[in-house]
Design an enzyme around this catalytic site. Structure first.
Site, short mmCIF file in Angstrom:
data_model
loop_
_atom_site.label_atom_id
_atom_site.label_comp_id
_atom_site.label_asym_id
_atom_site.label_seq_id
_atom_site.Cartn_x
_atom_site.Cartn_y
_atom_site.Cartn_z
CD GLU A 165 -3.06 -1.07 2.16
OE1 GLU A 165 -3.04 -0.15 2.99
OE2 GLU A 165 -3.98 -1.89 2.09
CD GLU A 349 -3.73 -5.88 3.64
OE1 GLU A 349 -4.57 -5.07 4.12
OE2 GLU A 349 -2.50 -5.69 3.68
C1 FCB Z 1 -4.51 -2.20 5.32
C2 FCB Z 1 -3.14 -2.55 5.84
C3 FCB Z 1 -3.12 -3.64 6.86
C4 FCB Z 1 -4.30 -3.53 7.81
C5 FCB Z 1 -5.59 -3.37 7.06
C6 FCB Z 1 -6.81 -3.30 7.92
O1 FCB Z 1 -4.52 -0.89 4.88
O2 FCB Z 1 -2.30 -2.97 4.78
O3 FCB Z 1 -1.90 -3.62 7.53
O4 FCB Z 1 -4.08 -2.53 8.72
O5 FCB Z 1 -5.53 -2.23 6.25
#
Ligand code: FCB
Length: 444
Positions: A165, A349
């Site tokens: 990110e 994610e």
């Molecule tokens: C993302 C992050 C991860 C976690 C999630 C909820 O932005 O990469 O580390 O905090 O959100």
């Protein structure tokens, strides 16, 4: 017949070093920017820090057992740069590297494929002392660190995410100041965004020079941007260019959208973007794109010339106040496939925080089950449209240190009692295990 995932679809669970490891002062590790930030007054919920986190550093055997028990075929974790190079550069700290080798061995013994993130926001503080990501040299220190770590894994870990990110690292770290190192300056934000994207390219190049067999990707947090009303199209477009396309184009085609450069160029001197960086970015190909998706964004024109105003989310929300909208994932994947059809996609994610409670020995989390079900069904839909999604990682395996929110937001499919460090699988973990089996084709 019900739609199914192909037999080789990779289901995994994800975490990041500072959020789960603890042991921040052990075996030669020195502070990262997140240690310093979390220990500064007023920066995190209740002044909480990652000092102990989930203590995965000492309990990784238990966590690998959980991964195995719940049927995951891959584990996405990150390496703490400060364990390998406590000063950010110099000589490898063998004890730090040894920890990750033992973790990878344990994963492989259990037939779990490691997916290793090299930078999940925890820059060694020593490098911050010389400018951190604002300093061009950090890109070469990053490339060196990435290359050394990959080589030290000796082919046992072959899948790497360079940066997690970059836009959050840049915007939350340098514009809102909600994340380490807590600056609030737009020019710095863009400088860091560029150094992270070019740094990704330099690191990819350095890794490839020592290992041809690695697969290299990047994890971008992407959110589809919708206009609040029909006449807000321009606002949505600008916001999308700045928050999504800038990073997507850089990662997938090695350049920035000209419109963004024109826009930035009217406000700032962009000489920090050097020709050598562009050459390096263009020379790299991405083996896969990691998509971190949580929620969609609705915007309208605001005061800021470069950023639109984000409207408060509507409808069902998670404990983070994020809208629950699986159709946002669908829109995103369709768009990525349209723009970059050659790039394989992993959802690196996806998940939700809810205020889970232990009752008896159980944690019932029906809202998380709904959230996951909606998003997994969306993955099935897009697969049936011919979009090459190869895997899905739930965020997160464990409740953990959620950055500025400390331990107040629980994202895990496994509950963690932060006093005793006991792990209690939530109902969603059992549900996910069974749902995956029921929706995955058998190997022919
Ligand atoms: C993302 C992050 C991860 C976690 C999630 C909820 O932005 O990469 O580390 O905090 O959100």
């Amino acid at each position: 017949m019900e739609k199914q995932f192909p037999h080789n679809f990779l289901f995994g669970a994800a975490t990041a070093a500072y959020q789960v490891e603890g042991a921040t002062r052990e075996d030669g590790r020195l502070p990262s920017i997140w240690d310093v930030f979390a220990h500064s007054p007023g920066k995190t919920f209740g002044g909480q820090t990652g000092d102990q986190a989930c203590d995965q550093y000492h309990r990784f055997h238990d966590d690998v057992r959980l991964l195995k028990e719940f049927g995951f075929r891959s584990y996405r974790f990150s390496v703490s740069w400060s364990r390998i190079f406590p000063e950010g550069k110099g000589r490898i700290n063998e004890k730090g590297m040894d920890y990750y080798r033992r973790l990878v061995d344990e994963l492989l013994r259990n037939d779990i494929i490691p997916l290793v993130t090299l930078y999940h926001w925890d820059l060694p503080q020593a490098l911050e002392g010389i400018g951190g990501w604002l300093n061009r040299d950090t890109m070469s220190y990053f490339a060196n660190y990435a290359q050394k770590v990959v080589r030290e894994f000796r082919g046992e870990a072959t899948r790497f995410i360079t940066v997690n990110e970059p836009s959050v690292a840049a915007y939350e770290g340098y514009l809102t100041g909600h994340h380490a190192p807590g600056h609030t300056d737009f020019r710095e934000t863009i400088t860091v965004a560029h150094h992270l994207m070019a740094g990704h390219a330099y690191a990819s190049n350095a890794i490839r020079s020592v290992s041809q067999a690695t697969e290299i990707g990047i994890a971008l947090n992407l959110s589809p941007i919708y206009p609040s009303t029909k006449d807000q199209h321009e606002a949505a477009r600008t916001y999308d260019l700045v928050s999504n396309q800038f990073f997507l184009d850089a990662a997938c085609s090695g350049k920035y959208p000209q419109e963004v450069l024109d826009l930035y160029g009217t406000f700032f001197d962009l000489t920090f973007m050097q020709q050598a960086d562009f050459q390096m970015m263009r020379s790299q190909t991405l083996d896969f794109l990691g998509v971190n998706y949580y929620f969609p964004t609705v915007v309208q024109k605001g005061e800021h010339p470069l950023l639109s105003d984000v409207l408060p989310p509507q409808g069902l929300l998670t404990d983070m106040g994020w809208a629950i909208a699986p159709n946002g994932l669908q829109d995103l994947l369709v768009r990525i496939h349209r723009d970059y059809p050659q790039v394989p996609i992993y959802i690196t994610e996806n998940g939700a925080a809810f205020p889970d409670k232990v009752i008896g020995d159980h944690v019932d989390d029906p809202r998380r089950i709904d959230y996951l079900k909606g998003h997994l069904e969306t993955c099935l839909d897009v697969l049936s449209q011919g979009i090459d999604v190869k895997g899905y990682y739930v965020w997160s395996l464990l409740d953990n240190f959620e950055w500025a929110h400390g331990y107040s937001k629980r994202f895990g499919i496994v509950y963690v009692d932060f006093e005793s460090m006991r792990r209690i699988p939530k109902a969603s973990a059992y549900w996910l295990r069974d749902w995956i089996v029921a929706h995955t084709a058998r190997e022919a």
